[in-house]
Design an enzyme around this catalytic site. Structure first.
Site, PDB file in Angstrom:
ATOM      1  N   SER A 138       0.963  -1.253  -0.008  1.00 26.07           N
ATOM      2  CA  SER A 138       0.168  -0.075   0.188  1.00 26.07           C
ATOM      3  C   SER A 138       0.881   1.220  -0.092  1.00 26.07           C
ATOM      4  O   SER A 138       1.947   1.194   0.660  1.00 26.07           O
ATOM      5  CB  SER A 138      -0.884   0.212   1.188  1.00 26.07           C
ATOM      6  OG  SER A 138      -1.489   1.196   1.574  1.00 26.07           O
ATOM      7  N   THR A 139       0.451   2.264  -0.603  1.00 26.87           N
ATOM      8  CA  THR A 139       1.323   3.549  -0.405  1.00 26.87           C
ATOM      9  C   THR A 139       1.372   3.801   1.164  1.00 26.87           C
ATOM     10  O   THR A 139       2.873   4.272   1.171  1.00 26.87           O
ATOM     11  CB  THR A 139       0.250   4.541  -1.083  1.00 26.87           C
ATOM     12  OG1 THR A 139       0.197   4.625  -2.649  1.00 26.87           O
ATOM     13  CG2 THR A 139       0.981   6.029  -0.601  1.00 26.87           C
ATOM     14  N   HIS A 168      30.199  38.282  25.788  1.00 23.99           N
ATOM     15  CA  HIS A 168      29.586  39.305  25.664  1.00 23.99           C
ATOM     16  C   HIS A 168      30.039  40.524  24.365  1.00 23.99           C
ATOM     17  O   HIS A 168      29.753  41.724  24.567  1.00 23.99           O
ATOM     18  CB  HIS A 168      29.094  40.125  26.790  1.00 23.99           C
ATOM     19  CG  HIS A 168      28.550  39.243  27.889  1.00 23.99           C
ATOM     20  ND1 HIS A 168      27.236  39.456  28.026  1.00 23.99           N
ATOM     21  CD2 HIS A 168      29.176  38.629  28.722  1.00 23.99           C
ATOM     22  CE1 HIS A 168      26.959  38.434  29.149  1.00 23.99           C
ATOM     23  NE2 HIS A 168      28.167  37.932  29.580  1.00 23.99           N
ATOM     24  N   SER A 219      32.197  42.669  -4.206  1.00 22.08           N
ATOM     25  CA  SER A 219      31.120  43.883  -4.295  1.00 22.08           C
ATOM     26  C   SER A 219      31.362  44.293  -5.694  1.00 22.08           C
ATOM     27  O   SER A 219      32.327  43.971  -6.515  1.00 22.08           O
ATOM     28  CB  SER A 219      31.846  45.019  -3.269  1.00 22.08           C
ATOM     29  OG  SER A 219      31.117  46.147  -3.542  1.00 22.08           O
ATOM     30  N   LYS A 232      37.290  44.161  -2.495  1.00 26.38           N
ATOM     31  CA  LYS A 232      36.542  43.605  -1.434  1.00 26.38           C
ATOM     32  C   LYS A 232      36.388  42.111  -1.411  1.00 26.38           C
ATOM     33  O   LYS A 232      36.001  41.662  -2.555  1.00 26.38           O
ATOM     34  CB  LYS A 232      35.087  44.375  -1.354  1.00 26.38           C
ATOM     35  CG  LYS A 232      34.473  44.148  -0.045  1.00 26.38           C
ATOM     36  CD  LYS A 232      33.550  45.284   0.118  1.00 26.38           C
ATOM     37  CE  LYS A 232      32.650  45.178   1.378  1.00 26.38           C
ATOM     38  NZ  LYS A 232      31.706  43.899   1.624  1.00 26.38           N
ATOM     39  N   GLU A 278      28.960  32.834   4.780  1.00 23.63           N
ATOM     40  CA  GLU A 278      27.589  33.532   4.604  1.00 23.63           C
ATOM     41  C   GLU A 278      26.669  32.519   4.186  1.00 23.63           C
ATOM     42  O   GLU A 278      25.556  32.102   4.499  1.00 23.63           O
ATOM     43  CB  GLU A 278      27.734  34.726   3.674  1.00 23.63           C
ATOM     44  CG  GLU A 278      28.414  35.887   4.447  1.00 23.63           C
ATOM     45  CD  GLU A 278      28.690  36.978   3.399  1.00 23.63           C
ATOM     46  OE1 GLU A 278      29.141  38.045   3.848  1.00 23.63           O
ATOM     47  OE2 GLU A 278      28.655  36.704   2.031  1.00 23.63           O
TER      48      GLU A 278
END
Length: 530
Positions: free
Chosen positions: A210-211, A258, A388, A394, A401
């Site tokens: 069966s599926t 921090h 860039s 650059k 990323e």
């Protein structure tokens, strides 16, 4: 005389019409003979496999006879309970697939080769098991199995055309597979496509299935196949991080908490922490794979195994193990494994945990590379492309990323998958196609992402040691090492005064009269990690 001439003229017209009416009987055999000769010289070429979640559409076969059929616009008729449809005879799928194509025009994304091969492998295993159980005659079983072998070898993958968002439970995709396998098998037996009195998509290809049990079994086989690639690539990334940890072992730098100055660390310590975290992620992932090795196959519609052949469950699992060389096993509770999809959420959650850790690594690397003139710039990474379209020279942390975005997508997929995992009712969860898509897509992009991250970023990274040492000399975090000698409150005053006056920590500490300049140097050395 005129009447006689008209009779002759009418006779000529009738003769010309009769010749034209029967001309195809003369030309067709010659035309067919030419094309069959052409087919013998240029046999069928295997269809190319589709890519990972690639946009695919049915393409004409390269077989000249099929091209001839297309030129002649040959069609076949197929019926279901909804009525009759016309299907181009070059296509190997049937009426159920045609309806699904019309119904689900959503993404253009169809099954990749891993999915096609997994489903086909299971169908092959089912045919073998049904033959062993005495339910499927040898000739039909052999034709189905040979058809499956051709598909697994890469042929006919362009005939699997169902969108990833489809009918609940995956019925459309299962029917697509049944029809393609049946029609390939029919051709192997020398029969025409659509001659389902010989091999039927449901009665024979889908026998004992069966599926509801075949589709989740396909998800499992596909996921474990992809999981092996994921684990291998994950381990390579762990090894690469460990290698960098050793390479950067002596690079002392300012620690940061921090985003403020903290006690000294080494760059090697940071990469050692990355390797440690990812190693735990791989261990968790590996343990979650164990749950997915338990198969739904044999449960058919509601987990009770109705309509299966004698000995089917044992035989079909044995065949799947043989074909995959993976340690799949029978389920101890077929209704339970059919109703609950949490085995997939376990695997997805462990994948998302790795994504959480890797995206944190990518965040750190982007910060450490920031600059070069106004940021930290404590590391240098390989330049992979211009950064860039307006600022010449650059170079961005493009790989980090991209890895962030992959991880974000996987973390989102975790939530989407878990919503579908909880959405079952009673004996079935109909959201399986979505669970399948989110899980296996995540495994693919994480595997590919980790490979990219390792090869194009981690392996080519170097330390800017002079920058690290300069930052360390300016770090107020090193003042914490003075606490055992001067006390927390005194050191806090020293730090505050250094901030407001610009005086060095060293000069202010010595000015307390509690430590000498030489003692200060020894204290600083004691805090540098070995």
């Amino acid at each position: 005389m005129l009447q006689k001439h008209m009779s002759i003229t009418q006779a000529k017209v009738r003769l010309q019409a009769e010749v034209l009416r029967n001309l195809h009987y003369i030309l067709e055999p010659l035309f067919m003979a030419f094309f069959f000769h052409y087919c013998m010289c240029f046999p069928l070429n295997p269809d190319k496999t589709s890519g990972v979640w690639e946009k695919t559409h049915a393409k004409p076969s390269e077989n000249p006879f099929i091209i001839l059929c297309h030129i002649m616009n040959m069609e076949r008729k197929e019926k279901d309970v909804l009525g009759e449809v016309s299907i181009d005879d070059k296509l190997y799928y049937g009426v159920n697939t045609v309806r699904a194509i019309d119904n689900f025009r959503i993404t253009g994304l169809t099954a990749d080769s891993d999915h096609i091969n997994s489903m086909t492998l299971i169908k092959k295993a089912a045919a073998a098991a049904n033959n062993k159980g005495g339910k499927l005659p040898a000739e039909k079983a052999e034709a189905i199995m040979k058809a499956c072998d051709r598909i697994i070898s890469g042929q006919f993958h362009d005939q699997f055309v169902i969108d990833v968002f489809q009918a609940g439970a995956g019925t459309s995709y299962n029917m697509n597979a049944n029809e393609v396998i049946a029609n390939v098998a029919l051709e192997i037996l020398g029969k025409k496509k659509g001659d389902y009195s010989v091999i039927h998509p449901n009665d024979h290809v889908n026998m004992s299935q069966s599926t509801n049990d075949i589709y989740p079994t396909m998800i499992r086989v596909t996921a474990v196949t992809k999981a092996m690639k994921y684990l291998a690539e994950g381990q390579r990334l762990v090894d690469s991080l460990k290698k960098k940890a050793e390479e950067f072992r002596h690079v002392v730098k300012a620690g940061r908490t921090h985003l403020q100055d903290a006690a000294p660390v080494t760059l090697g310590m940071e990469f050692s922490a990355y390797a440690y975290a990812l190693e735990k992620d791989m261990k968790e992932f590996k343990s979650s794979v164990e749950y997915v090795l338990e198969l739904n196959i044999g449960g058919t519609a509601v987990g009770t195994g109705i309509n299966t052949s004698p000995g089917y469950l044992k035989n079909v699992v044995s065949e799947i193990k043989k074909y995959t060389s993976l340690d799949f096993r029978e389920s101890r509770n077929l209704p339970g494994i059919m109703e609950f999809m949490t085995d997939f959420s376990r695997l997805m959650n462990s994948t998302a945990n790795a994504a959480l850790d890797i995206t944190k690594m990518a965040n750190d690397i982007r910060l450490m590379y920031s600059g070069p003139g106004t940021g930290m710039h404590e590391i240098t990474i390989p330049a992979v492309q211009q950064g860039s379209s307006i600022m010449p020279g650059k170079v961005n942390p493009s790989i980090a990323e991209a890895m962030n975005m992959i991880c974000h997508s996987v973390i989102g997929s975790q939530q989407a998958l878990n919503l579908s995992v909880q959405a079952g009712q009673f004996e079935l969860n109909v959201m399986m196609p979505h669970i399948d898509y989110e899980l296996n897509r995540s495994l693919d992009i994480m595997t590919n992402g980790m490979k990219m991250f390792r090869e194009k970023l981690i392996e080519g990274m170097t330390a800017n040691e002079d920058v690290c040492h300069d930052h360390l000399s300016k770090s107020f975090g090193s003042a914490a090492l003075l606490n055992p000698y001067l006390g927390y409150d005194t050191v806090a005053k020293i730090v505050r005064e250094a901030l407001t006056t610009g005086k060095s920590i060293k000069d202010l500490a010595v000015a307390t009269g509690k430590i000498s300049e030489s003692q200060f140097s020894e204290i600083m050395k004691s805090g540098i990690p070995k």
